[in-house]
Design an enzyme around this catalytic site. Structure first.
Site, short mmCIF file in Angstrom:
data_model
loop_
_atom_site.label_atom_id
_atom_site.label_comp_id
_atom_site.label_asym_id
_atom_site.label_seq_id
_atom_site.Cartn_x
_atom_site.Cartn_y
_atom_site.Cartn_z
N GLN A 223 -16.89 -7.06 26.96
CA GLN A 223 -17.98 -6.31 26.35
C GLN A 223 -19.13 -7.23 25.98
O GLN A 223 -20.30 -6.92 26.22
CB GLN A 223 -17.46 -5.60 25.10
CG GLN A 223 -18.43 -4.62 24.51
CD GLN A 223 -18.79 -3.55 25.51
OE1 GLN A 223 -17.98 -3.17 26.34
NE2 GLN A 223 -20.01 -3.07 25.46
N HIS B 176 -22.15 -8.30 28.32
CA HIS B 176 -23.25 -7.40 28.72
C HIS B 176 -24.60 -7.94 28.26
O HIS B 176 -25.49 -8.16 29.05
CB HIS B 176 -23.04 -6.00 28.15
CG HIS B 176 -22.18 -5.14 29.01
ND1 HIS B 176 -22.52 -4.79 30.28
CD2 HIS B 176 -20.96 -4.58 28.78
CE1 HIS B 176 -21.57 -4.03 30.81
NE2 HIS B 176 -20.60 -3.89 29.93
N GLU C 150 -18.45 3.64 21.43
CA GLU C 150 -18.58 4.08 22.81
C GLU C 150 -17.22 3.98 23.52
O GLU C 150 -16.75 4.93 24.12
CB GLU C 150 -19.61 3.17 23.50
CG GLU C 150 -19.91 3.54 24.93
CD GLU C 150 -20.80 2.49 25.60
OE1 GLU C 150 -21.02 1.41 25.00
OE2 GLU C 150 -21.24 2.75 26.73
N HIS C 151 -16.59 2.79 23.44
CA HIS C 151 -15.26 2.57 24.01
C HIS C 151 -14.26 2.27 22.90
O HIS C 151 -14.54 1.41 22.06
CB HIS C 151 -15.24 1.37 24.96
CG HIS C 151 -16.30 1.40 26.02
ND1 HIS C 151 -17.53 0.80 25.85
CD2 HIS C 151 -16.30 1.95 27.25
CE1 HIS C 151 -18.25 0.99 26.96
NE2 HIS C 151 -17.55 1.69 27.82
N ASP D 16 -14.75 1.39 33.37
CA ASP D 16 -16.12 1.11 33.82
C ASP D 16 -16.26 1.33 35.32
O ASP D 16 -17.32 1.74 35.80
CB ASP D 16 -16.48 -0.36 33.53
CG ASP D 16 -16.69 -0.62 32.05
OD1 ASP D 16 -16.88 0.36 31.30
OD2 ASP D 16 -16.66 -1.80 31.65
N HIS E 145 -39.31 46.24 18.01
CA HIS E 145 -37.94 46.06 18.50
C HIS E 145 -37.15 47.35 18.28
O HIS E 145 -36.42 47.81 19.17
CB HIS E 145 -37.24 44.90 17.77
CG HIS E 145 -37.63 43.54 18.26
ND1 HIS E 145 -38.92 43.05 18.21
CD2 HIS E 145 -36.89 42.54 18.83
CE1 HIS E 145 -38.95 41.82 18.71
NE2 HIS E 145 -37.73 41.49 19.09
#
Lengths: 426, 426
Positions: A252, A255, A320-321, A354, A413
């Site tokens: 991770q 990145h 996220e993960h 991934d 209406h």
């Protein structure tokens, strides 16, 4: 890699999300305005400015696709095809059907599911190339039934698109690839130019300029999400091998510097072992400079007093993960409220998701898993309600409708129902 | 009411969506900043400024709920309960299940559906009151399993909330009602104050300030959609009674001057009859001034050469409400790509859907039906992917994952797989 307590971590997290995006916004708004005004001319100008290359034809040609096919390795092609099969199989299970229900008295209600007509997929490019993102964004759109899928990705300095990306685009079923990057690509997809067709929705990852441009065009077109830096959170107990945990945190961290790598464990000895493994493995990794900075800024090993306390931190983070490297991971899914993807056990590391397993790798970041979903087939369809009443059914309902309409002061209406009873108040 | 051809209509629609929202944005951003900084104090200040009333306690009390219960009529209560039952029944059918699939070799993949924890519902107020919007926004959230549903609605000049709205809030199952309106209500729900709890998503209709505020907080919280003026499009052939068509167009036109009422017909005689009916009915309607302005600006009867040409216009408009008042409406649903809700036949007028039938009345406006859905249970849940691989399954997949990771230059991703093969490159 710092080892801290849950209490220390809670203090650290305060107010980390506020950033000034003013400067980026100024630039992005100018680019959007220019592209809307000057179309392809503006696109060529920005491509020269930002990508350093003068592009005459903005659309990738059949010759360029063929050329790309010659350039990729057979190992890559084979891996890509296996990944495609897995991604297709998982997303196939997400497909929704139109449905209807009949009620007594001549009433039919329903929900029609229709694919979006045109979709734009942004794929980052330039020096890097992400064929996996091509598969993850194009395949669900294709399965949803989108008629036209356009990819925009910035050209390399030689004016070409990375061959792996082009092969993935072909394999996934994209219809057209534009040599366009940055906010100018988003503007072109949102509003159309001479060469670029306007789309209904824009998806795909990108840098801060792409993200802000997506925020600005939102409303005129749909977008998937505003993606932030990538995050992993690993909950580990003494059954998890420290070398595996370390490797996953490092994957991770490579990145970028703002990526966040967090491990929560109930075991202080394990924490120390992970820390030692991180130091050992980092030394041999290609991207060790990024990794070190990333871990220093956003890498933490947190000691929680028990698993429930660990899950509590997870739900506040909404990562996220999430990897559950604990004795009985499946049994503990019930305690996870917020996470983009949940990886179970010691042999389900994030890179499996991934690239390969099938579920989408486009996941909600930065705490947005509290209210957002992974990208899916559902992002490429929309629903229409269907209402059909018989004359008798409407007569039965008429008193209630007239009452509710008049209560809201919307007498025309009420009139729409009254004319059908032969008693217009107009 | 103008009668025009399809070609004339195409010319008119060019460039109608561009508006300057700069002034509103300046005001909205200032309000958001103030609320984030000064919390309840700012809320009280803005409520005094915009709603003309000094509110001490921002939360509706149990006494106020009881008082409201005494004030509403039994006819209203009964109509509300019937509507609630229909809305619940339809939305129940939207509920999604978590699922998983087992693949050979010890692979389990899945999708977990989880409700959002806290949701904010904005309900316009002041002079008007919309109990129907309360039902339409709160019921799907409740069915989704949202733990805490908060309503924000501006107080009347006496400092109270309209009793019909409060009774609807109770009936639908809202947990708390704030006396707050405008951009300040949206800011409070998005970021929290001393009295107002931060929510994960904000839904509900509102004026331009509310809409722009929702656009600005989007990303920090989820929002439903940016609602624009309401629209109706009626496709009619000679089987449709002109009095019904006229009444339905008028019901849309009474909303406000920017509401859009369009009828597309293949029959010029019918067009003339509708026009005459509109003039006749308008004269007797309470809101005739708004109606006349609205029809002048955005009311059109369009002559299409056949039904397919009419559907083509519909799909370009992507109207919020579509009525098919034609010989065989159900058979023709297949040709409708873009519409928020589709009403079939002569006895399914829009007000039936606005108040009673069951499908949601919060629908995509201003052409966004091309990419958006009606509000539904799906807006109040989110998904998490689940990935579980056995050791053997990961070994089988490892070559492909390592190849794809290395292709993208993410070597620490490859390392995460390699350490599990006992062959770290680190």
């Amino acid at each position: 890699m710092k080892i801290i307590t849950a209490e220390q971590f809670a203090l650290e997290k305060d107010n980390t999300r506020q950033q000034s995006e003013h400067d980026i916004d100024q630039a992005v708004l100018e680019i959007i305005k220019e592209v809307r005004k000057n179309g392809d001319d503006a696109l060529r100008r920005y491509t020269e400015k930002f990508d350093g290359v003068n592009i005459d034809k903005l659309i990738v040609t059949e010759e360029e696709f063929s050329e790309a096919g010659e350039l990729v390795t057979s190992e890559f092609s084979s891996a890509l095809q296996q990944a495609k099969q897995n991604i297709s199989e998982f997303h196939q299970a997400q497909k929704e059907q139109s449905w209807f229900l009949n009620k007594s008295g001549g009433i039919m209600l329903g929900q029609k599911v229709t694919a979006l007509e045109k979709v734009g997929v942004y794929i980052p490019g330039g020096k890097a190339a992400y064929p996996s993102s091509v598969l993850m964004n194009v395949i669900p759109a294709k399965l949803a039934g989108v008629e036209k899928i356009a990819i925009a990705t910035p050209p390399q300095s030689n004016g070409k698109i990375n061959p792996n990306v082009l092969v993935a685009a072909k394999e996934a079923g994209a219809d057209i690839v534009y040599k366009l990057g940055g906010a100018q690509a988003i503007a072109a997809l949102a509003y159309g130019t001479e060469s670029v067709g306007k789309v209904a929705k824009i998806v795909g990852p990108g840098n801060a300029f792409v993200a802000r441009a997506k925020k600005w065009v939102f409303g005129d077109v749909a977008i998937d999400m505003i993606a932030g830096p990538s995050e992993i959170c690993i909950v580990a107990d003494e059954t998890a091998p420290p070398a595996y945990i370390a490797a996953d945190l490092l994957s991770q961290a490579e990145h970028d510097e703002s990526a966040s790598s967090i491990c929560i464990t109930t075991n202080r000895d394990l924490a120390e072992d992970i820390k030692a493994e991180i130091d050992k493995q980092t030394a041999g990794l290609e991207r060790k400079d990024i990794i070190k900075k990333s871990l220093e800024l956003n890498g933490r090993i947190i000691i929680a007093k028990n698993l429930m306390a660990a899950f509590d931190i997870v739900n506040k983070l909404a990562p996220e993960h999430l990897q559950l490297m604990i004795q009985s991971p499946t049994e503990n899914i019930q305690f996870i409220k917020h996470a983009g993807a949940i990886f179970l056990g010691n042999y389900s590391p994030e890179p499996l998701g991934d690239y390969f397993a099938g579920p989408n790798h486009t996941l909600p970041t930065n705490g947005t898993a509290a209210f957002s979903s992974p990208l899916g087939v559902y992002d490429f369809v929309k629903k229409s309600s269907i209402i059909s009443y018989s004359e008798a059914a409407l007569q039965n309902a008429s008193e209630s409708i007239i009452n509710l309409a008049n209560t809201e002061g919307l007498t025309a209406h009420a009139n729409s129902i009254q004319v059908r009873r032969g008693e217009s108040n107009a």
